[in-house]
Design a protein around this motif. Structure first.
Motif, PDB file in Angstrom:
ATOM      1  N   UNK A  16      28.597  65.491  74.343  1.00 34.52           N
ATOM      2  CA  UNK A  16      29.960  65.209  73.863  1.00 34.52           C
ATOM      3  C   UNK A  16      30.814  64.461  74.868  1.00 34.52           C
ATOM      4  N   UNK A  17      30.214  63.798  75.814  1.00 32.34           N
ATOM      5  CA  UNK A  17      30.970  63.009  76.789  1.00 32.34           C
ATOM      6  C   UNK A  17      31.650  61.830  76.108  1.00 32.34           C
ATOM      7  N   UNK A  18      31.020  61.267  75.091  1.00 33.68           N
ATOM      8  CA  UNK A  18      31.589  60.119  74.385  1.00 33.68           C
ATOM      9  C   UNK A  18      32.965  60.444  73.812  1.00 33.68           C
ATOM     10  N   UNK A  19      33.146  61.667  73.346  1.00 38.70           N
ATOM     11  CA  UNK A  19      34.425  62.055  72.764  1.00 38.70           C
ATOM     12  C   UNK A  19      35.538  62.119  73.804  1.00 38.70           C
ATOM     13  N   UNK A  24      39.287  58.993  69.363  1.00 38.47           N
ATOM     14  CA  UNK A  24      39.735  58.501  68.068  1.00 38.47           C
ATOM     15  C   UNK A  24      38.611  57.837  67.267  1.00 38.47           C
ATOM     16  N   UNK A  25      37.501  57.510  67.896  1.00 42.55           N
ATOM     17  CA  UNK A  25      36.406  56.828  67.196  1.00 42.55           C
ATOM     18  C   UNK A  25      35.173  57.706  67.006  1.00 42.55           C
ATOM     19  N   UNK A  26      35.136  58.856  67.687  1.00 42.53           N
ATOM     20  CA  UNK A  26      33.948  59.721  67.635  1.00 42.53           C
ATOM     21  C   UNK A  26      34.337  61.100  67.129  1.00 42.53           C
ATOM     22  N   UNK A  27      33.513  61.616  66.244  1.00 42.31           N
ATOM     23  CA  UNK A  27      33.694  62.977  65.743  1.00 42.31           C
ATOM     24  C   UNK A  27      32.532  63.818  66.271  1.00 42.31           C
ATOM     25  N   UNK A  31      27.813  71.531  67.158  1.00 41.94           N
ATOM     26  CA  UNK A  31      26.766  71.630  68.173  1.00 41.94           C
ATOM     27  C   UNK A  31      26.957  70.622  69.298  1.00 41.94           C
ATOM     28  N   UNK A  32      27.994  69.795  69.198  1.00 44.13           N
ATOM     29  CA  UNK A  32      28.289  68.821  70.243  1.00 44.13           C
ATOM     30  C   UNK A  32      27.739  67.429  69.993  1.00 44.13           C
ATOM     31  N   UNK A  33      27.069  67.217  68.890  1.00 46.75           N
ATOM     32  CA  UNK A  33      26.515  65.891  68.594  1.00 46.75           C
ATOM     33  C   UNK A  33      27.599  64.969  68.063  1.00 46.75           C
ATOM     34  N   UNK A  34      27.598  63.738  68.554  1.00 52.40           N
ATOM     35  CA  UNK A  34      28.615  62.775  68.175  1.00 52.40           C
ATOM     36  C   UNK A  34      28.234  61.956  66.964  1.00 52.40           C
ATOM     37  N   UNK A  55      28.405  53.928  79.323  1.00 51.85           N
ATOM     38  CA  UNK A  55      27.918  54.056  80.700  1.00 51.85           C
ATOM     39  C   UNK A  55      27.814  55.519  81.126  1.00 51.85           C
ATOM     40  N   UNK A  56      28.677  56.369  80.590  1.00 52.17           N
ATOM     41  CA  UNK A  56      28.708  57.773  80.995  1.00 52.17           C
ATOM     42  C   UNK A  56      27.702  58.640  80.244  1.00 52.17           C
ATOM     43  N   UNK A  57      27.215  58.173  79.124  1.00 49.72           N
ATOM     44  CA  UNK A  57      26.288  58.994  78.321  1.00 49.72           C
ATOM     45  C   UNK A  57      24.978  59.181  79.092  1.00 49.72           C
ATOM     46  N   UNK A  58      24.609  60.422  79.414  1.00 43.04           N
ATOM     47  CA  UNK A  58      23.407  60.650  80.216  1.00 43.04           C
ATOM     48  C   UNK A  58      22.106  60.297  79.495  1.00 43.04           C
TER      49      UNK A  58
END
Length: 87
Positions: A16-19, A24-27, A31-34, A55-58
């Protein structure tokens, strides 16, 4: 040209780092999945935040295409699937 963002569900592991970068663009599901709800990024700030999320998504699940350049694992040359089948 507007940029577009997508999340590869086969690569997402629910961090859930993307959120944190593009709320505003990711739900995020329970379970934490975007899941991308606003795929087209029309402002520079939105594109910048989406590129930071990529870049931050592992796991390299966030991919941004369009705009000036592509972001994500395939653009950085770090896509683990890119070398599949090579010796």
């Amino acid at each position: 040209m507007t940029a577009r963002m997508r999340i590869d569900p086969t690569q997402c592991r629910g961090h859930a780092i993307c959120a944190l970068y593009v709320a505003d663009a990711v739900e995020i599901d329970r379970w934490g999945f975007g899941r991308v709800v606003e795929a087209e990024l029309d402002t520079r700030q939105a594109v910048r935040r989406a590129r930071r999320a990529a870049a931050a998504c592992p796991n390299g699940a966030v991919v941004v295409t369009g705009g000036r350049e592509q972001s994500g694992p395939a653009a950085a040359g770090t896509d683990p699937r890119a070398g599949a089948g090579r010796w």
